[in-house]
Design an enzyme around this catalytic site. Structure first.
Site, PDB file in Angstrom:
ATOM      1  N   SER A 269       0.848  -1.188   0.000  1.00 24.59           N
ATOM      2  CA  SER A 269       0.000   0.000   0.000  1.00 24.59           C
ATOM      3  C   SER A 269       0.879   1.232   0.000  1.00 24.59           C
ATOM      4  O   SER A 269       2.023   1.190   0.480  1.00 24.59           O
ATOM      5  CB  SER A 269      -0.902   0.008   1.238  1.00 24.59           C
ATOM      6  OG  SER A 269      -1.526   1.274   1.420  1.00 24.59           O
TER       7      SER A 269
ATOM      8  N   TYR B 142      -1.556  -0.397  10.670  1.00 27.11           N
ATOM      9  CA  TYR B 142      -1.708  -0.874   9.298  1.00 27.11           C
ATOM     10  C   TYR B 142      -0.495  -0.461   8.467  1.00 27.11           C
ATOM     11  O   TYR B 142       0.087  -1.279   7.741  1.00 27.11           O
ATOM     12  CB  TYR B 142      -2.980  -0.297   8.692  1.00 27.11           C
ATOM     13  CG  TYR B 142      -3.148  -0.559   7.216  1.00 27.11           C
ATOM     14  CD1 TYR B 142      -3.524  -1.816   6.748  1.00 27.11           C
ATOM     15  CD2 TYR B 142      -2.940   0.451   6.273  1.00 27.11           C
ATOM     16  CE1 TYR B 142      -3.680  -2.065   5.392  1.00 27.11           C
ATOM     17  CE2 TYR B 142      -3.101   0.216   4.917  1.00 27.11           C
ATOM     18  CZ  TYR B 142      -3.472  -1.040   4.480  1.00 27.11           C
ATOM     19  OH  TYR B 142      -3.628  -1.281   3.142  1.00 27.11           O
TER      20      TYR B 142
END
Length: 261
Positions: A138, A151
């Site tokens: 990501s 995250y």
């Protein structure tokens, strides 16, 4: 460019929905024998039905966030040519409210799943002198979001692991890369945006645009990407044509990260 993955077996973890589902579809359309994976047999069966018109698709239910689940998957499917470590979860939460259990849970799902499966499948790829491993990371790996630091930590870890594994492929036709999507309108993100819209009394489209403008202002495309746009990058990276791309962290984040390299 004609990407032909005929004769290749591709496993995409977490592929019953979202980006993983789109990747599985792209592989099937390119001629690969695709293995869909999810935690429950019912979700796997549903995904197979949806993908049946795309090409050769079969499935295996296994929770790859656990060591036992990875063992089940490796026993059922001992060898693959292409492994996409896509399984992942996220949750917005203030740093001071994140307990140890949440740090461990996200690490097990997002990081350890890819470690265990790469450890299981990569030796066969090296022995056959061909293979592709792709980690779905990501942009949060580079721009850690303050609303979900745990995250971001897992996504940075994926970049380190993929680069380290690539070092083990020196002189072979095996490659290991990471793809970094930006904000993508997967099912999970759509639910997140819908919840925000309800809270704010706005339409989903309005709140999606507001989210990008307020929380990801450096985006050049100024919108959420589609799951198919991310899948296109992954299918290419897994192809024979991408043989010179190895050890890379490839961006599909709409220009959100404001750096040259």
């Amino acid at each position: 460019m004609n990407i032909d993955l005929s004769g290749k077996t591709a496993l995409v973890t977490g592929s019953t929905s979202g980006i993983g589902h789109a990747i599985a579809k792209g592989f099937a359309e390119a001629g690969a024998d695709v293995l869909v994976n999810g935690r429950t047999q019912s979700r796997v069966d549903e995904a197979i039905v949806k993908l049946s018109s795309a090409g050769k698709v079969r499935g295996i239910a296994a929770d790859v966030s656990t060591a036992e689940g990875c063992k089940v998957l490796l026993a059922a499917v001992p060898d693959v040519d292409i492994l996409v470590n896509n399984t992942g979860i996220f949750e917005p939460k203030d740093f001071f409210d994140i307990p140890d259990e949440d740090w461990t849970r996200l690490f097990n799902v997002n990081v350890m799943s890819g470690i265990r499966l790469s450890r299981g499948y990569m030796p066969g790829m090296l022995k056959r002198d061909w293979g592709r491993i792709v980690f779905i990371a990501s942009e949060s790996a580079l721009m850690i979001p303050k609303e979900m630091i745990h995250y971001g930590m897992t996504k940075t870890a994926q970049l380190a692991i993929s680069r380290g594994l690539a070092e083990l492929t020196r002189g072979t036709a095996v490659t290991v890369n990471a793809v970094m999507p930006g904000p993508t309108m997967s099912e999970g993100v759509k639910t997140f945006v819908q919840d925000l819209a309800k809270q704010n009394g706005q339409s989903v489209d309005t709140d999606a645009a507001n989210f990008i403008r307020e929380h990801r202002p450096t985006s050049l495309i100024q919108r959420f990407a589609s799951v198919d746009e991310i899948a296109n990058m992954v299918v290419y990276v897994a192809s024979k044509q991408a043989s010179a791309t190895n050890g890379a962290a490839l961006r599909a984040e709409g220009g959100l990260v404001p750096t040259i390299a």
